[in-house]
Design an enzyme around this catalytic site. Sequence first.
Site, PDB file in Angstrom:
ATOM      1  N   GLU A  33       0.857  -1.173   0.000  1.00  0.00           N
ATOM      2  CA  GLU A  33       0.000   0.000   0.000  1.00  0.00           C
ATOM      3  C   GLU A  33       0.900   1.232   0.000  1.00  0.00           C
ATOM      4  O   GLU A  33       1.787   1.347   0.859  1.00  0.00           O
ATOM      5  CB  GLU A  33      -0.911   0.009   1.229  1.00  0.00           C
ATOM      6  N   ARG A 259       5.047 -12.867  10.052  1.00  0.00           N
ATOM      7  CA  ARG A 259       5.584 -11.533   9.783  1.00  0.00           C
ATOM      8  C   ARG A 259       6.906 -11.377  10.511  1.00  0.00           C
ATOM      9  O   ARG A 259       7.230 -12.152  11.425  1.00  0.00           O
ATOM     10  CB  ARG A 259       4.608 -10.446  10.221  1.00  0.00           C
ATOM     11  N   LYS A 269       3.511   1.017  10.120  1.00  0.00           N
ATOM     12  CA  LYS A 269       3.628   2.289   9.403  1.00  0.00           C
ATOM     13  C   LYS A 269       2.850   3.402  10.114  1.00  0.00           C
ATOM     14  O   LYS A 269       3.263   4.567  10.106  1.00  0.00           O
ATOM     15  CB  LYS A 269       3.162   2.133   7.957  1.00  0.00           C
TER      16      LYS A 269
END
Length: 565
Positions: A33, A259, A269
């Site tokens: 993204e 992850r 983020k």
Amino acid sequence: MNNKKYNNFICQIINEDLNKNKNLSLRTRFPPEPNGHLHIGHAKSICLNFELAHLYNGKCNLRFDDTNPLKENIKYINSIKYDISWLGYKWNGSVRYSSDYFFKLYQYAKQLIYKGLAYVDNLTKEQIREYRGTLNTPGINSPYRNRTIEENIKLFKKMKNGEYAEGEACLRAKIDMSSSSIIMRDPVLYRIRFMPHHQTKNIWCIYPTYDFAHCLSDSLEKITHSLCTLEFQENKFLYNWILYNTNVEYHPKQYEFSRLNLEFSILSKRKLKILIDQNIIQGWNDPRIPTISGLRRKGYTASAIKYFCQKIGITKQNTLIEYSLLEHCIRKELNQTAIRSMAILEPIKITLYNLDENHKEIFVVPNHPNNPDMGTHEIIFTNIIYIERSDFKEKYETGYKRLSIGKEIRLRYAYIIQATKIEKDEFNNIINITCYCDTTSLGKKPKNKKNPAVIHWISIHNTLPVEFRLYDQLFDIKNPEQQKNFLSYINPKSLIKKHGFIEKTLATMIQQYIFNQNNQLCFQFERIGYFCIDYIDSQKNYLVFNRTVNLRDLWNLKKNKNTNN
């Protein structure tokens, strides 16, 4: 990477798929993204997707998940493309965007409405959250859930035409409000955003959610293996539901892996943006955060980052990775490639009283002790030099292997010296140390004595003033990501600036690298650590050096200690 070095449970899945279908052509994708810079966790996903495509002679697409114009920006798109290229990867064909498929996604949404599987809802965002229920209580149907197909088509068109305000209406899937999976309790598929899009401009005012766009984009691109991290495991139910209930020709399969969680670091983020907005860090490329741009500015190489991703591997178990392992990976490389030289961070002056003030010698020293191909450079030796302030103690202490009054020390590549007296200023600070220089000791061992310890130095006539930035962990605790008040754990000493000297004779070599982030010049400043030029803040007349990593390999020390035990 070859198969032996890059083997994991996903490879086993792919091998089984290839055994069942010899004509299968592997296709993966990396779908960031564009709402921030990539970090080390993204690097793990990049390496996985691109390396698998290479390993199995497949293709890897780069597709931006650009479904939220409120947070996205073209500058992030450019930085992400740069980071991927810098890591050494090339995506298949042109860059793709979820927005490329907005018209098709709109058609798929209407398909769900016509099948009675989607409806326009006028509940507020807060009401939708309230109606959804909890893990222990089922959700409640929206009062707008049973609108007719014709009415929903009409209302959805009104949404598209901008006849609703933001938050006044949304399109939801009609699945099961009592599902044990909360994500299946009539998730939102489209919402209204009156915001220009970086690709589609003002064409659309309704935008699909990630879950709706992602699986359909995978299908349109014929992705064979859709790889994501474990937090999307629950989303797989919706991923498959959308594919099954729309008239898509191709059904990709989603697989999840752990992850990357890194000690003393924030990878969210959203939280990184808080650090930036509150001026705790300089920006997305601050060397104290593990963004790819931050690591690059700190002196990390693409090969070291990829080696780190290979070392941690791909599993289904979330773990907290030791930061010392990341440091080990860059240290191992720089130990082979970094130019050796001397630097003084906190200078203290030494006067060699038995040398003439015009005394000058030139020593040719290796750029690397184990690699003659890296060449040599010259250093200058005179009667006044600088050493590190920490390399001198006025009173000798047992076990102290540096310079003290009456004690000998060898200067790196030069002579043995002995301190005889000191000079202090009005504040009792030492400003000069007078020493005797044994001019017979060059390259020779002292007779009937042990070899003295060695310290580094720079002649007063070979100094280039620079700024050193010593970076440490940004947080005082190992896992700040888990803390709600993570800002309370900021390390106040995460950045310490020193103003000292490097060898002036290196200036010509350095100048060509000042503004080059693609081809960093790294040094091992002897006894201090590995440093690189800060290509952002350095100027031709003012150099800034960032410490990449210190010399002590804590990861290897711990590994060897565990092996011995």
